[in-house]
Design a protein around this motif. Structure first.
Motif, mmCIF file in Angstrom:
data_model
loop_
_atom_site.group_PDB
_atom_site.id
_atom_site.type_symbol
_atom_site.label_atom_id
_atom_site.label_comp_id
_atom_site.label_asym_id
_atom_site.label_seq_id
_atom_site.Cartn_x
_atom_site.Cartn_y
_atom_site.Cartn_z
ATOM 1 N N ILE A 91 0.720 -1.335 0.075
ATOM 2 C CA ILE A 91 -0.023 -0.197 0.061
ATOM 3 C C ILE A 91 0.970 1.213 0.148
ATOM 4 N N VAL A 121 1.983 4.935 1.146
ATOM 5 C CA VAL A 121 1.663 6.189 1.960
ATOM 6 C C VAL A 121 2.362 7.423 1.437
ATOM 7 N N ARG A 134 6.074 9.706 -1.063
ATOM 8 C CA ARG A 134 5.191 8.476 -1.216
ATOM 9 C C ARG A 134 6.311 7.451 -1.109
ATOM 10 N N LEU A 175 1.556 -4.434 2.846
ATOM 11 C CA LEU A 175 0.131 -4.373 3.628
ATOM 12 C C LEU A 175 0.025 -5.867 4.305
ATOM 13 N N VAL A 209 -0.404 1.982 10.966
ATOM 14 C CA VAL A 209 0.416 3.045 10.343
ATOM 15 C C VAL A 209 1.678 3.202 10.864
ATOM 16 N N ASP A 222 -5.296 10.387 6.856
ATOM 17 C CA ASP A 222 -6.472 10.513 5.715
ATOM 18 C C ASP A 222 -7.628 11.297 6.428
ATOM 19 N N LEU A 278 -3.856 -0.166 8.517
ATOM 20 C CA LEU A 278 -3.566 0.124 7.392
ATOM 21 C C LEU A 278 -4.653 -0.810 6.429
ATOM 22 N N HIS A 284 -7.599 1.287 5.392
ATOM 23 C CA HIS A 284 -7.371 2.590 4.558
ATOM 24 C C HIS A 284 -7.129 2.038 3.113
ATOM 25 N N ARG A 285 -7.317 0.625 2.879
ATOM 26 C CA ARG A 285 -7.191 0.239 1.513
ATOM 27 C C ARG A 285 -8.073 1.001 0.691
ATOM 28 N N GLY A 339 -5.913 2.779 -0.509
ATOM 29 C CA GLY A 339 -4.705 3.758 -0.323
ATOM 30 C C GLY A 339 -4.624 4.636 -1.618
ATOM 31 N N PRO A 340 -3.883 5.660 -1.661
ATOM 32 C CA PRO A 340 -2.719 5.693 -0.840
ATOM 33 C C PRO A 340 -3.142 6.721 0.412
ATOM 34 N N VAL A 341 -2.450 6.101 1.570
ATOM 35 C CA VAL A 341 -2.881 6.570 2.943
ATOM 36 C C VAL A 341 -2.217 7.930 3.107
#
Lengths: 133, 247, 118
Positions: free
Chosen positions: B5, B7, B24, B29, B35, B69, B80, B83-84, B86-88
């Protein structure tokens, strides 16, 4: 007033944007809730105008009723009603946070406190409707 | 479930940047990863220059508060997978000046904190007790909720008034004042009243309620503040109507 | 650090009372007189009945309390919304004066109207 740690010059500060209240749904809901008070004030003014019309005589009362049936007045009052109800609902929903009650040592649950407020609202509304109609 | 994923982490290096940028990173994941685990992976294996605060990684030290987010969260309590895909977005906590990357300056809070007198104030008329204080479970229940604060500052990040009014004491501080006011062993309510019922105390609060929503420990600072408004109002009425009365 | 101003708690009490009273009374009154009667969904009460109602000192007292408190409730909320929402803290004194001044003026007008009902 506050003593900074010596990194002062390089701290990055974000300015709060003027439309900060549009950034989150909860902030927008908050501002709408606050502005509903303006419509509460309008409703109260409307009721005073009604009382004045009633006090002035049957003809003035009838013309007030006719005026309040005008499309723009109806629209304003419909919007006002929605927001006044929103005010009432948000008010009763947060009341348990401000009003912490303990009965025999145990805390009264939030939904009971809110429920009591809603019950009172229903009772008062019924009484008023009965008196008026 | 995909393997990785992205971030998007805020980077701010005061020695070379004028303003923050975003960098980034692709991280694994894993379903148990938070996080914080992702950030530790980045720091250990990808980019050792990333700076952030953390300690207990179990939601009790209050160090890893960040904006994830758009919401103020503890990085160690934010999974994590929630928050799929993503991007977080990982940004520093709002309403605080940024020192570097995700590390914010908390001096404002620390400087204001002693004004709430967050300690048991003794009754100066009486000598110190020669045995321990005794407190019933009911007495502890009165303030226990407000004692759960871990000073993570998520409430300050969530509070729009704190962002706008520099002098506002803030949710955690007032909740802490309440924690002591409601403690049966404390005699400092009068002294705290002076501070907390100043305009930059409870009266700046407009009961947005976001602080209580953000709080990871269920402290409900918004409730503490509203209750304090009632107390302060009662005290003002009492002093206006019965000025000769003694507390 | 500023010193305590005893007016803040009093204004908050007025706001609080106004919020509670208006939440309880205004919805049903606005529903009836703002929508139901003008739209004919319910028969409008006849003049004699309403006149008797409005003349009663209890009604006038309730209406006065509702008006004054609701106006101060709105003034208080508007004051903070303008201060925070439009970030006009530097015009704080002016905003306060306009908001509460408006509430005072409206209350005076309401008191006069309600007192002179015959």
């Amino acid at each position: 007033m506050t003593e900074y740690t010596g990194l002062y010059q390089r701290l990055y500060r974000t300015r709060v944007p003027i439309l900060w209240w549009l950034r989150r749904r909860s902030y927008l809901a908050f501002v709408v809730r606050e502005l509903s008070s303006v419509f509460v004030a309008w409703a109260v003014v409307f009721l005073l105008l009604l009382a004045h019309a009633v006090a002035s005589g049957p003809r003035q009362y009838q013309s007030f009723l006719a005026w309040s049936a005008a499309p723009w007045v109806l629209t304003v009052n419909a919007v006002a009603l929605a927001l006044v109800v929103y005010h009432a609902v948000t008010w009763f929903n947060v009341a348990p946070q401000a009003l912490v009650l303990r009965v025999r040592g145990r805390r009264v649950p939030a939904r009971v406190v809110a429920g009591l407020h809603y019950g009172l609202w229903a009772l008062v509304s019924a009484v008023v409707a009965w008196i008026v109609i | 479930m995909p393997d990785t994923i992205a971030v998007d982490v805020t980077r701010y290096r005061p020695d070379r940047d004028d303003r923050p940028t975003t960098q980034r990173y692709e991280i694994p994941l894993r379903k148990e990863w938070t996080v914080l685990d992702g950030l530790n992976y980045v720091k250990d294996r990808v980019d050792g220059t990333l700076s952030y605060r953390w300690s207990c990684r179990m939601g009790i030290c209050g160090s890893c508060g960040m904006t994830i987010d758009g919401d103020p969260k503890l990085a160690c309590e934010t999974f994590l997978t929630d928050h799929r895909p993503g991007p977080v977005r990982v940004e520093p906590l709002h309403n605080f000046p940024v020192i570097r990357d995700l590390v914010v300056e908390l001096t404002d809070f620390m400087a204001k904190l002693p004004r709430a007198k967050p300690w048991l104030v003794t009754d100066s008329d009486k000598p110190p007790p020669d045995a321990e204080y005794r407190q019933t479970p009911a007495e502890m229940d009165e303030y226990k909720q407000y004692s759960m604060c871990i000073n993570c500052m998520l409430c300050y990040a969530a509070c729009p008034v704190y962002g706008l009014e520099r002098d506002f004491l803030g949710p955690a501080l007032i909740a802490l004042a309440q924690r002591y006011n409601l403690d049966s062993r404390d005699h400092g309510a009068d002294e705290r009243l002076e501070v907390v019922s100043a305009p930059e105390g409870v009266w700046d609060c407009t009961f947005v309620g976001e602080c209580s929503r953000a709080c990871p420990k269920g402290v409900d600072p918004a409730g503490a503040i509203q209750r304090y408004k009632v107390t302060a109002a009662k005290e003002t009425l009492r002093s206006l109507l019965l000025p000769w009365g003694r507390r | 650090m500023t010193t305590r101003r005893p007016v803040e708690p009093v204004l908050w009490l007025a706001f609080s009372a106004g919020g509670m009273l208006s939440a309880l009374l205004v919805p049903v009154l606005l529903l009836l007189f703002g929508l139901a009667f003008p739209l004919g969904l319910l028969p409008a009460p006849d003049h004699a009945h309403l006149h008797a109602l409005v003349r009663s000192p209890v009604t006038r007292l309730v209406l006065l309390a509702l008006t004054v408190l609701a106006l101060f409730h709105a003034a208080h909320r508007l004051r903070y919304t303008v201060r925070d929402g439009l970030q006009l803290k530097r015009l704080e004194r002016l905003v306060d004066a306009l908001c509460y001044g408006g509430a005072v003026a409206g209350s005076a007008l309401a008191a006069y109207l309600l007192a002179t009902i015959s």
